[in-house]
Design a protein around this motif. Structure first.
Motif, PDB file in Angstrom:
ATOM      1  N   ARG A 160       0.710  -1.306   0.020  1.00 52.20           N
ATOM      2  CA  ARG A 160       0.033   0.013  -0.042  1.00 52.20           C
ATOM      3  C   ARG A 160       0.775   1.311  -0.038  1.00 52.20           C
ATOM      4  NH1 ARG A 160      -2.747   1.234   4.448  1.00 52.20           N
ATOM      5  NH2 ARG A 160      -1.671  -0.657   5.803  1.00 52.20           N
ATOM      6  N   GLY A 161       2.005   1.196   0.001  1.00 42.48           N
ATOM      7  CA  GLY A 161       3.002   2.274   0.162  1.00 42.48           C
ATOM      8  C   GLY A 161       3.106   3.073   1.316  1.00 42.48           C
ATOM      9  N   VAL A 162       2.637   2.220   2.395  1.00 42.84           N
ATOM     10  CA  VAL A 162       2.502   2.902   3.889  1.00 42.84           C
ATOM     11  C   VAL A 162       3.964   2.935   4.175  1.00 42.84           C
ATOM     12  CG1 VAL A 162       1.923   2.667   6.042  1.00 42.84           C
ATOM     13  CG2 VAL A 162       0.300   2.397   4.233  1.00 42.84           C
ATOM     14  N   ILE A 163       5.017   1.933   3.917  1.00 40.60           N
ATOM     15  CA  ILE A 163       6.150   2.028   4.472  1.00 40.60           C
ATOM     16  C   ILE A 163       7.111   1.711   3.188  1.00 40.60           C
ATOM     17  CG2 ILE A 163       5.835   1.251   6.716  1.00 40.60           C
ATOM     18  CD1 ILE A 163       6.432  -1.604   5.833  1.00 40.60           C
ATOM     19  N   PRO A 164       8.406   1.927   3.211  1.00 39.98           N
ATOM     20  CA  PRO A 164       9.119   1.690   2.129  1.00 39.98           C
ATOM     21  C   PRO A 164       9.420   0.282   1.824  1.00 39.98           C
ATOM     22  CG  PRO A 164      10.366   3.289   3.609  1.00 39.98           C
ATOM     23  CD  PRO A 164       9.222   2.740   4.410  1.00 39.98           C
ATOM     24  N   PRO A 165       9.908   0.113   0.575  1.00 42.33           N
ATOM     25  CA  PRO A 165      10.189  -1.501   0.287  1.00 42.33           C
ATOM     26  C   PRO A 165      10.935  -2.169   1.312  1.00 42.33           C
ATOM     27  CG  PRO A 165      10.060  -0.116  -1.733  1.00 42.33           C
ATOM     28  CD  PRO A 165      10.088   0.914  -0.546  1.00 42.33           C
ATOM     29  N   LEU A 166      12.039  -1.318   1.643  1.00 43.23           N
ATOM     30  CA  LEU A 166      13.013  -1.817   2.599  1.00 43.23           C
ATOM     31  C   LEU A 166      13.211  -0.942   3.725  1.00 43.23           C
ATOM     32  CD1 LEU A 166      15.880  -3.207   0.086  1.00 43.23           C
ATOM     33  CD2 LEU A 166      14.422  -4.711   1.444  1.00 43.23           C
ATOM     34  N   PRO A 167      13.620  -1.519   5.095  1.00 39.92           N
ATOM     35  CA  PRO A 167      14.026  -0.672   5.911  1.00 39.92           C
ATOM     36  C   PRO A 167      15.241   0.560   5.593  1.00 39.92           C
ATOM     37  CG  PRO A 167      13.962  -2.937   6.690  1.00 39.92           C
ATOM     38  CD  PRO A 167      13.869  -2.772   5.438  1.00 39.92           C
ATOM     39  N   VAL A 168      15.103   1.507   6.040  1.00 40.79           N
ATOM     40  CA  VAL A 168      16.316   2.442   5.835  1.00 40.79           C
ATOM     41  C   VAL A 168      17.530   2.268   6.721  1.00 40.79           C
ATOM     42  CG1 VAL A 168      16.814   4.947   5.545  1.00 40.79           C
ATOM     43  CG2 VAL A 168      14.637   4.056   5.358  1.00 40.79           C
ATOM     44  N   TRP A 169      18.496   1.344   5.998  1.00 41.08           N
ATOM     45  CA  TRP A 169      19.530   1.100   6.796  1.00 41.08           C
ATOM     46  C   TRP A 169      20.680   2.232   6.841  1.00 41.08           C
ATOM     47  CZ3 TRP A 169      18.023  -3.496   7.821  1.00 41.08           C
ATOM     48  CH2 TRP A 169      17.657  -4.335   6.792  1.00 41.08           C
ATOM     49  N   ALA A 170      20.762   2.777   8.229  1.00 40.80           N
ATOM     50  CA  ALA A 170      21.697   3.991   8.164  1.00 40.80           C
ATOM     51  C   ALA A 170      22.537   4.023   9.391  1.00 40.80           C
ATOM     52  CB  ALA A 170      20.891   5.246   8.197  1.00 40.80           C
ATOM     53  N   GLY A 171      23.912   4.423   9.201  1.00 38.11           N
ATOM     54  CA  GLY A 171      24.711   4.464  10.395  1.00 38.11           C
ATOM     55  C   GLY A 171      24.540   5.744  11.150  1.00 38.11           C
ATOM     56  N   GLU A 172      25.382   5.730  12.187  1.00 37.20           N
ATOM     57  CA  GLU A 172      25.480   6.868  13.123  1.00 37.20           C
ATOM     58  C   GLU A 172      26.022   8.238  12.760  1.00 37.20           C
ATOM     59  OE1 GLU A 172      26.903   6.156  17.215  1.00 37.20           O
ATOM     60  OE2 GLU A 172      25.579   4.610  17.398  1.00 37.20           O
ATOM     61  N   ALA A 173      26.763   8.081  11.461  1.00 36.49           N
ATOM     62  CA  ALA A 173      27.170   9.281  10.763  1.00 36.49           C
ATOM     63  C   ALA A 173      26.168   9.951   9.697  1.00 36.49           C
ATOM     64  CB  ALA A 173      28.230   9.103  10.163  1.00 36.49           C
ATOM     65  N   VAL A 174      25.039   9.570   9.682  1.00 35.67           N
ATOM     66  CA  VAL A 174      23.828  10.014   9.145  1.00 35.67           C
ATOM     67  C   VAL A 174      23.631  11.728   9.120  1.00 35.67           C
ATOM     68  CG1 VAL A 174      22.104   9.534  10.582  1.00 35.67           C
ATOM     69  CG2 VAL A 174      21.457   9.460   8.045  1.00 35.67           C
ATOM     70  N   ASP A 175      23.801  12.164  10.229  1.00 34.11           N
ATOM     71  CA  ASP A 175      23.779  13.499  10.533  1.00 34.11           C
ATOM     72  C   ASP A 175      24.505  14.477   9.500  1.00 34.11           C
ATOM     73  OD1 ASP A 175      23.591  12.128  13.072  1.00 34.11           O
ATOM     74  OD2 ASP A 175      22.620  14.208  13.526  1.00 34.11           O
TER      75      ASP A 175
END
Length: 326
Positions: free
Chosen positions: A276-291
């Motif tokens: 339904r497009g409520v969530i992305p197809p995959l989780p958003v993998w992201a490290g602590e340097a994302v800022d």
């Protein structure tokens, strides 16, 4: 200022920067672009899906005449997938998360360098014993999957450097700009493996919603958990939880992993939300340097920026040293 290390000399690349072989998103175009820019581009082959490999391997081969590599999830692959990738002539094969022993012979026979990613000292010792040409020391700040009881990058990398002896080590986890690469070099590493930062580039194979989430993401919102693997029906070993940005199903099931394992309806609900497009197809993998990620450049421009930042950071550190009072 050239940044010559054991890693750059081993592969004949200009910069001590390697693209993390992020499953699915580090495709042929991204890997080729990083290699053309002077780093080591790594194709993210994950579990070795043949259709994906047949699409992306020709892209990287036609996209660069510089060294490149391919990375696999060791627990999820069969030798045939590695053999198939080796037919395209990668300079290196990287194995992560599992016992690399079954794949050593085919990699050695093809003449490719063996890169083994490690998340704890036991894995690091095994990599040394197996004769890895390069060892990647992944700290817990990394996006995506990592050791449940691992160490942070800052204390982990020098321990692995000391353990590995002459074998070059790449630092991984929480590195998204040249200051992080400079710090890795100061820790004794021969370079850095960079993941999340390259997710937000024009060549990355990611949904636009994921790119947007990374650019807008904050480190304090990342979380390591097995919930999203369980609810997706993924076979990832439980010893390797994943760091992601916030997710509705993570909020729903946090701390209830044992209950979630046996809940078939929860997996159906997850797939329905994806459809339904409520969530992305995959989780958003992201490290602590994302800022530190605020734009979506081309991979070539990003490599140039990272190198400039690294040189500046090292130069400034040298100035601080020479300017000390006697």
């Amino acid at each position: 200022m050239p940044l010559s290390t054991e890693f750059t000399r081993l592969f004949g690349v200009r910069h001590p920067i390697a693209l993390a072989p992020m499953g699915g998103s580090a495709g042929g175009a991204l890997a080729a672009a990083v290699s053309r820019a002077g780093g080591l581009g790594m194709l993210g082959a994950a579990s070795g899906d043949r259709q994906w490999l047949d699409r992306e391997l020709p892209i990287v081969v036609s996209g660069t005449d510089q060294p490149w590599g391919v990375g696999f999830l060791t627990w999820a692959i069969e030798a045939g997938a590695v053999e198939h990738a080796l037919e395209y002539g990668p300079s290196a094969v990287m194995l992560s998360f599992g016992d690399p022993t079954p794949f050593l012979e085919v990699i050695r026979r093809a003449g490719a360098a063996l890169i083994i990613q490690v998340t704890d000292l036991e894995e690091a010792r095994q990599a040394v014993d197996l004769g890895a040409d390069v060892i990647v020391a992944q700290g817990t700040e990394a996006g995506g999957h990592g050791a449940r009881r691992g160490r942070s990058t800052l204390p982990f990398v020098p321990v692995v450097v000391d353990l590995a002896g002459p074998v070059p080590v790449l630092a991984a986890g929480g590195i998204a700009d040249g200051r992080g690469i400079a710090a890795a070099l100061a820790l004794g590493a021969a370079g850095a493996l960079v993941g999340t930062r390259f997710q937000a580039t024009t060549e990355a194979l990611v949904d636009p919603a994921i790119t947007k989430a990374i650019v807008e993401g904050r480190a304090q919102d990342t979380e390591r958990s097995s919930v999203l693997d369980i609810v997706r029906g993924s076979r990832w070993p439980s010893r390797y939880p994943a760091r992601t940005l916030p997710h509705p199903h993570l909020d729903r099931w946090r701390g209830r992993e044992a209950e979630l394992v046996g809940d078939a309806q929860a997996r159906q609900d997850y797939q329905a939300d994806v459809a339904r497009g409520v969530i992305p197809p995959l989780p958003v993998w992201a490290g602590e340097a994302v800022d530190l990620i605020a734009d979506v450049p081309s991979a070539a421009d990003l490599v140039t920026t990272l190198v400039t930042q690294t040189v500046d950071a090292l130069t400034n550190a040298g100035k601080a040293l020479t300017s000390r009072p006697d």
